[in-house]
Scaffold this motif. Structure first.
Motif, mmCIF file in Angstrom:
data_model
loop_
_atom_site.group_PDB
_atom_site.id
_atom_site.type_symbol
_atom_site.label_atom_id
_atom_site.label_comp_id
_atom_site.label_asym_id
_atom_site.label_seq_id
_atom_site.Cartn_x
_atom_site.Cartn_y
_atom_site.Cartn_z
ATOM 1 N N GLU A 49 1.636 20.552 25.851
ATOM 2 C CA GLU A 49 2.087 21.936 26.043
ATOM 3 C C GLU A 49 3.592 21.965 26.323
ATOM 4 O OE1 GLU A 49 1.592 25.982 25.959
ATOM 5 O OE2 GLU A 49 0.100 24.472 25.444
ATOM 6 N N ALA A 50 4.076 21.041 27.134
ATOM 7 C CA ALA A 50 5.503 20.989 27.476
ATOM 8 C C ALA A 50 6.359 20.700 26.245
ATOM 9 C CB ALA A 50 5.743 19.932 28.549
ATOM 10 N N VAL A 108 14.129 26.709 31.366
ATOM 11 C CA VAL A 108 13.972 25.699 32.413
ATOM 12 C C VAL A 108 12.892 26.110 33.407
ATOM 13 C CG1 VAL A 108 15.091 24.626 34.404
ATOM 14 C CG2 VAL A 108 16.253 24.663 32.197
ATOM 15 N N ASP A 109 12.922 27.341 33.872
ATOM 16 C CA ASP A 109 11.940 27.785 34.867
ATOM 17 C C ASP A 109 10.513 27.653 34.346
ATOM 18 O OD1 ASP A 109 13.943 28.318 36.693
ATOM 19 O OD2 ASP A 109 14.093 30.434 36.129
ATOM 20 N N GLU A 110 10.313 27.990 33.084
ATOM 21 C CA GLU A 110 8.987 27.854 32.451
ATOM 22 C C GLU A 110 8.558 26.384 32.449
ATOM 23 O OE1 GLU A 110 7.066 28.410 27.986
ATOM 24 O OE2 GLU A 110 9.059 29.231 28.421
ATOM 25 N N ILE A 113 15.281 15.394 29.965
ATOM 26 C CA ILE A 113 14.586 16.482 29.294
ATOM 27 C C ILE A 113 15.590 17.473 28.725
ATOM 28 C CG2 ILE A 113 12.914 18.338 29.610
ATOM 29 C CD1 ILE A 113 12.015 16.492 32.134
ATOM 30 N N GLU A 114 15.507 17.661 27.421
ATOM 31 C CA GLU A 114 16.359 18.604 26.719
ATOM 32 C C GLU A 114 15.560 19.895 26.534
ATOM 33 O OE1 GLU A 114 19.314 18.449 22.824
ATOM 34 O OE2 GLU A 114 17.855 16.850 23.155
ATOM 35 N N VAL A 115 15.997 20.934 27.215
ATOM 36 C CA VAL A 115 15.301 22.211 27.200
ATOM 37 C C VAL A 115 16.355 23.311 27.292
ATOM 38 C CG1 VAL A 115 14.923 22.121 29.709
ATOM 39 C CG2 VAL A 115 13.470 23.584 28.324
#
Length: 109
Positions: A83-84, A19-21, A12-14
């Motif tokens: 949503e993610a 990250v916490d969200e 996962i690229e975020v």
């Protein structure tokens, strides 16, 4: 179904600051997935460095590819994944174990 089942791996690229969200959304999805037939376990790994390309790696084990895919069709899971995607880019895939060595294995080459 085999004893080994299948492994779902999702890199996962975020952005580090989101990250916490993302993890909060992930926990909601896991609450849905963990009651699905064929679910075994899941672990979410977080990068140690904030500049790592993939801040999160999700690893889950399922009895079969069909069980994993069926769980992913749950409408609530689909909505949560949509949503993610507003926060992160993900590269999911299903894998099977082809080699395995434990610390105590002395025959490894």
């Amino acid at each position: 179904m085999t004893d080994h089942g299948v492994t779902f791996i999702n890199v996962i690229e975020v952005p580090a600051e989101r990250v916490d969200e993302f993890v909060e959304q992930w926990r909601e999805r896991v609450a849905l997935m963990r009651v699905a037939p064929g679910f075994r376990d899941v672990r979410l790994h977080r990068a140690l460095l904030p500049d790592a390309r993939f801040q999160l790696v999700n690893v889950a084990h399922w009895d079969s590819a069909e069980a994993c895919e069926a769980a992913g069709l749950n409408l609530m899971v689909v909505a949560s994944v949509d949503e993610a995607r507003k926060v992160a880019d993900a590269e999911p895939g299903l894998y099977e174990v082809i080699e395995h060595f434990d610390k105590g294995d002395h025959n490894a080459q």
